[in-house]
Design a protein around this motif. Structure first.
Motif, PDB file in Angstrom:
ATOM      1  N   ARG A  91       0.810  -1.222   0.000  1.00 13.27           N
ATOM      2  CA  ARG A  91       0.000   0.000   0.000  1.00 13.27           C
ATOM      3  C   ARG A  91       0.838   1.266   0.000  1.00 13.27           C
ATOM      4  O   ARG A  91       0.307   2.350  -0.242  1.00 13.27           O
ATOM      5  N   ASN A  92       2.132   1.164   0.275  1.00 10.24           N
ATOM      6  CA  ASN A  92       3.031   2.312   0.261  1.00 10.24           C
ATOM      7  C   ASN A  92       3.781   2.473  -1.058  1.00 10.24           C
ATOM      8  O   ASN A  92       4.671   3.315  -1.160  1.00 10.24           O
ATOM      9  N   TYR A  93       3.416   1.700  -2.074  1.00  5.58           N
ATOM     10  CA  TYR A  93       4.166   1.663  -3.322  1.00  5.58           C
ATOM     11  C   TYR A  93       3.272   1.838  -4.535  1.00  5.58           C
ATOM     12  O   TYR A  93       2.171   1.290  -4.608  1.00  5.58           O
ATOM     13  N   VAL A  94       3.759   2.606  -5.484  1.00  7.32           N
ATOM     14  CA  VAL A  94       3.216   2.610  -6.828  1.00  7.32           C
ATOM     15  C   VAL A  94       3.640   1.305  -7.499  1.00  7.32           C
ATOM     16  O   VAL A  94       4.782   0.871  -7.350  1.00  7.32           O
ATOM     17  N   MET A  95       2.733   0.698  -8.235  1.00  7.69           N
ATOM     18  CA  MET A  95       3.023  -0.550  -8.920  1.00  7.69           C
ATOM     19  C   MET A  95       2.849  -0.370 -10.422  1.00  7.69           C
ATOM     20  O   MET A  95       2.000   0.406 -10.871  1.00  7.69           O
ATOM     21  N   GLY A  96       3.638  -1.100 -11.177  1.00 12.39           N
ATOM     22  CA  GLY A  96       3.554  -1.012 -12.622  1.00 12.39           C
ATOM     23  C   GLY A  96       3.777  -2.350 -13.297  1.00 12.39           C
ATOM     24  O   GLY A  96       4.335  -3.280 -12.705  1.00 12.39           O
ATOM     25  N   TRP A  97       3.322  -2.419 -14.541  1.00  6.40           N
ATOM     26  CA  TRP A  97       3.581  -3.560 -15.411  1.00  6.40           C
ATOM     27  C   TRP A  97       4.382  -3.078 -16.617  1.00  6.40           C
ATOM     28  O   TRP A  97       4.051  -2.053 -17.225  1.00  6.40           O
ATOM     29  N   PHE A  98       5.407  -3.833 -16.955  1.00 10.12           N
ATOM     30  CA  PHE A  98       6.258  -3.554 -18.103  1.00 10.12           C
ATOM     31  C   PHE A  98       6.348  -4.792 -18.963  1.00 10.12           C
ATOM     32  O   PHE A  98       6.026  -5.891 -18.514  1.00 10.12           O
ATOM     33  N   ARG A  99       6.801  -4.622 -20.188  1.00  7.84           N
ATOM     34  CA  ARG A  99       6.992  -5.776 -21.054  1.00  7.84           C
ATOM     35  C   ARG A  99       8.215  -5.563 -21.936  1.00  7.84           C
ATOM     36  O   ARG A  99       8.596  -4.439 -22.238  1.00  7.84           O
ATOM     37  N   GLN A 100       8.807  -6.669 -22.349  1.00 10.97           N
ATOM     38  CA  GLN A 100       9.974  -6.620 -23.203  1.00 10.97           C
ATOM     39  C   GLN A 100       9.949  -7.795 -24.175  1.00 10.97           C
ATOM     40  O   GLN A 100       9.929  -8.949 -23.755  1.00 10.97           O
ATOM     41  N   ALA A 101       9.940  -7.479 -25.455  1.00 11.78           N
ATOM     42  CA  ALA A 101      10.028  -8.478 -26.499  1.00 11.78           C
ATOM     43  C   ALA A 101      11.495  -8.681 -26.867  1.00 11.78           C
ATOM     44  O   ALA A 101      12.321  -7.788 -26.654  1.00 11.78           O
ATOM     45  N   PRO A 102      11.856  -9.842 -27.430  1.00  7.41           N
ATOM     46  CA  PRO A 102      13.256 -10.092 -27.791  1.00  7.41           C
ATOM     47  C   PRO A 102      13.821  -9.013 -28.704  1.00  7.41           C
ATOM     48  O   PRO A 102      13.204  -8.649 -29.706  1.00  7.41           O
ATOM     49  N   GLY A 103      14.980  -8.485 -28.338  1.00  6.18           N
ATOM     50  CA  GLY A 103      15.642  -7.477 -29.141  1.00  6.18           C
ATOM     51  C   GLY A 103      15.057  -6.089 -29.044  1.00  6.18           C
ATOM     52  O   GLY A 103      15.505  -5.192 -29.768  1.00  6.18           O
ATOM     53  N   LYS A 104      14.085  -5.881 -28.180  1.00  2.48           N
ATOM     54  CA  LYS A 104      13.439  -4.588 -28.051  1.00  2.48           C
ATOM     55  C   LYS A 104      13.620  -4.025 -26.646  1.00  2.48           C
ATOM     56  O   LYS A 104      13.915  -4.752 -25.701  1.00  2.48           O
ATOM     57  N   GLU A 105      13.430  -2.721 -26.525  1.00  7.41           N
ATOM     58  CA  GLU A 105      13.538  -2.060 -25.236  1.00  7.41           C
ATOM     59  C   GLU A 105      12.341  -2.390 -24.351  1.00  7.41           C
ATOM     60  O   GLU A 105      11.231  -2.643 -24.839  1.00  7.41           O
ATOM     61  N   ARG A 106      12.572  -2.371 -23.051  1.00  8.18           N
ATOM     62  CA  ARG A 106      11.488  -2.562 -22.099  1.00  8.18           C
ATOM     63  C   ARG A 106      10.513  -1.393 -22.193  1.00  8.18           C
ATOM     64  O   ARG A 106      10.921  -0.231 -22.289  1.00  8.18           O
ATOM     65  N   GLU A 107       9.230  -1.701 -22.152  1.00 10.03           N
ATOM     66  CA  GLU A 107       8.181  -0.723 -22.353  1.00 10.03           C
ATOM     67  C   GLU A 107       7.236  -0.711 -21.158  1.00 10.03           C
ATOM     68  O   GLU A 107       6.780  -1.765 -20.716  1.00 10.03           O
ATOM     69  N   GLY A 108       6.925   0.465 -20.656  1.00  6.21           N
ATOM     70  CA  GLY A 108       5.928   0.589 -19.614  1.00  6.21           C
ATOM     71  C   GLY A 108       4.539   0.373 -20.179  1.00  6.21           C
ATOM     72  O   GLY A 108       4.151   1.026 -21.150  1.00  6.21           O
ATOM     73  N   VAL A 109       3.779  -0.524 -19.583  1.00  8.22           N
ATOM     74  CA  VAL A 109       2.446  -0.882 -20.058  1.00  8.22           C
ATOM     75  C   VAL A 109       1.357  -0.210 -19.247  1.00  8.22           C
ATOM     76  O   VAL A 109       0.411   0.362 -19.795  1.00  8.22           O
ATOM     77  N   SER A 110       1.478  -0.272 -17.928  1.00 10.75           N
ATOM     78  CA  SER A 110       0.440   0.260 -17.062  1.00 10.75           C
ATOM     79  C   SER A 110       1.007   0.543 -15.682  1.00 10.75           C
ATOM     80  O   SER A 110       1.987  -0.071 -15.263  1.00 10.75           O
ATOM     81  N   GLY A 111       0.389   1.469 -14.968  1.00 11.66           N
ATOM     82  CA  GLY A 111       0.774   1.782 -13.611  1.00 11.66           C
ATOM     83  C   GLY A 111      -0.451   2.092 -12.771  1.00 11.66           C
ATOM     84  O   GLY A 111      -1.500   2.463 -13.302  1.00 11.66           O
ATOM     85  N   ILE A 112      -0.305   1.946 -11.452  1.00  8.29           N
ATOM     86  CA  ILE A 112      -1.419   2.176 -10.544  1.00  8.29           C
ATOM     87  C   ILE A 112      -0.901   2.794  -9.255  1.00  8.29           C
ATOM     88  O   ILE A 112       0.161   2.433  -8.751  1.00  8.29           O
ATOM     89  N   SER A 113      -1.655   3.748  -8.717  1.00  9.74           N
ATOM     90  CA  SER A 113      -1.274   4.428  -7.489  1.00  9.74           C
ATOM     91  C   SER A 113      -1.330   3.478  -6.303  1.00  9.74           C
ATOM     92  O   SER A 113      -1.908   2.393  -6.362  1.00  9.74           O
ATOM     93  N   SER A 114      -0.725   3.900  -5.195  1.00  4.04           N
ATOM     94  CA  SER A 114      -0.613   3.034  -4.030  1.00  4.04           C
ATOM     95  C   SER A 114      -1.963   2.571  -3.500  1.00  4.04           C
ATOM     96  O   SER A 114      -2.086   1.442  -3.021  1.00  4.04           O
ATOM     97  N   GLY A 115      -2.976   3.435  -3.583  1.00  2.14           N
ATOM     98  CA  GLY A 115      -4.304   3.080  -3.129  1.00  2.14           C
ATOM     99  C   GLY A 115      -5.209   2.528  -4.212  1.00  2.14           C
ATOM    100  O   GLY A 115      -6.337   2.113  -3.910  1.00  2.14           O
ATOM    101  N   GLY A 116      -4.752   2.536  -5.451  1.00  4.79           N
ATOM    102  CA  GLY A 116      -5.534   1.994  -6.550  1.00  4.79           C
ATOM    103  C   GLY A 116      -6.460   2.985  -7.229  1.00  4.79           C
ATOM    104  O   GLY A 116      -7.178   2.607  -8.158  1.00  4.79           O
ATOM    105  N   GLY A 117      -6.443   4.249  -6.811  1.00  2.74           N
ATOM    106  CA  GLY A 117      -7.376   5.221  -7.342  1.00  2.74           C
ATOM    107  C   GLY A 117      -6.982   5.853  -8.664  1.00  2.74           C
ATOM    108  O   GLY A 117      -7.825   6.458  -9.334  1.00  2.74           O
ATOM    109  N   ARG A 118      -5.727   5.751  -9.036  1.00  3.83           N
ATOM    110  CA  ARG A 118      -5.248   6.313 -10.296  1.00  3.83           C
ATOM    111  C   ARG A 118      -4.575   5.217 -11.103  1.00  3.83           C
ATOM    112  O   ARG A 118      -3.872   4.376 -10.551  1.00  3.83           O
ATOM    113  N   THR A 119      -4.788   5.258 -12.400  1.00  8.61           N
ATOM    114  CA  THR A 119      -4.156   4.304 -13.301  1.00  8.61           C
ATOM    115  C   THR A 119      -3.655   5.014 -14.541  1.00  8.61           C
ATOM    116  O   THR A 119      -4.114   6.107 -14.881  1.00  8.61           O
TER     117      THR A 119
END
Length: 125
Positions: free
Chosen positions: A30-58
């Motif tokens: 609950r004290n941390y912002v969380m995120g999802w990232f993805r990386q395909a072979p040979g490509k840079e890591r990409e931010g996919v989604s993020g969510i605030s510590s309480g879940g109210g912002r995405t």
């Protein structure tokens, strides 16, 4: 120890759905912002989604808006990524990440404190 463990990846046909899970241990999510990232072979890591510590912002990268949904259950120290209408270009290793704070203006950036080891998502017919 601080640890993030992803699960739920697999092989799915185009148009199908998957739900990824990320469970945290060793800290209070609950004290941390969380995120999802993805990386395909040979490509840079990409931010996919993020969510605030309480879940109210995405936030979402444009390519997944309307198809993916991020959510969290802080009582379970878990964040989810529901992926619908999957496309072959969604194929990648998906990583969960956490950083201290309630929200960030750059939740899709790479400046996170902790990272999981990833789960493979393959979209193919």
């Amino acid at each position: 120890q601080l640890q993030l463990v992803e699960s739920g990846g697999g092989l799915v046909q185009p148009g199908g759905s998957l739900r990824l899970s990320c469970t945290a241990s060793g800290f209070t999510a609950r004290n941390y912002v969380m995120g999802w990232f993805r990386q395909a072979p040979g490509k840079e890591r990409e931010g996919v989604s993020g969510i605030s510590s309480g879940g109210g912002r995405t936030a979402y990268v444009d390519s997944v808006k309307g198809r993916f949904t991020i959510s969290r259950d802080n009582a379970k120290n878990t964040v989810y990524l529901q992926m619908n209408s999957l496309k072959p270009e969604d194929t990648a290793v998906y990583y969960c990440a956490a950083k201290r704070g309630s929200w960030s203006p750059n939740v899709l950036g790479n400046e996170y404190d902790y990272w999981g080891q990833g789960t493979q998502v393959t979209v193919s017919s």
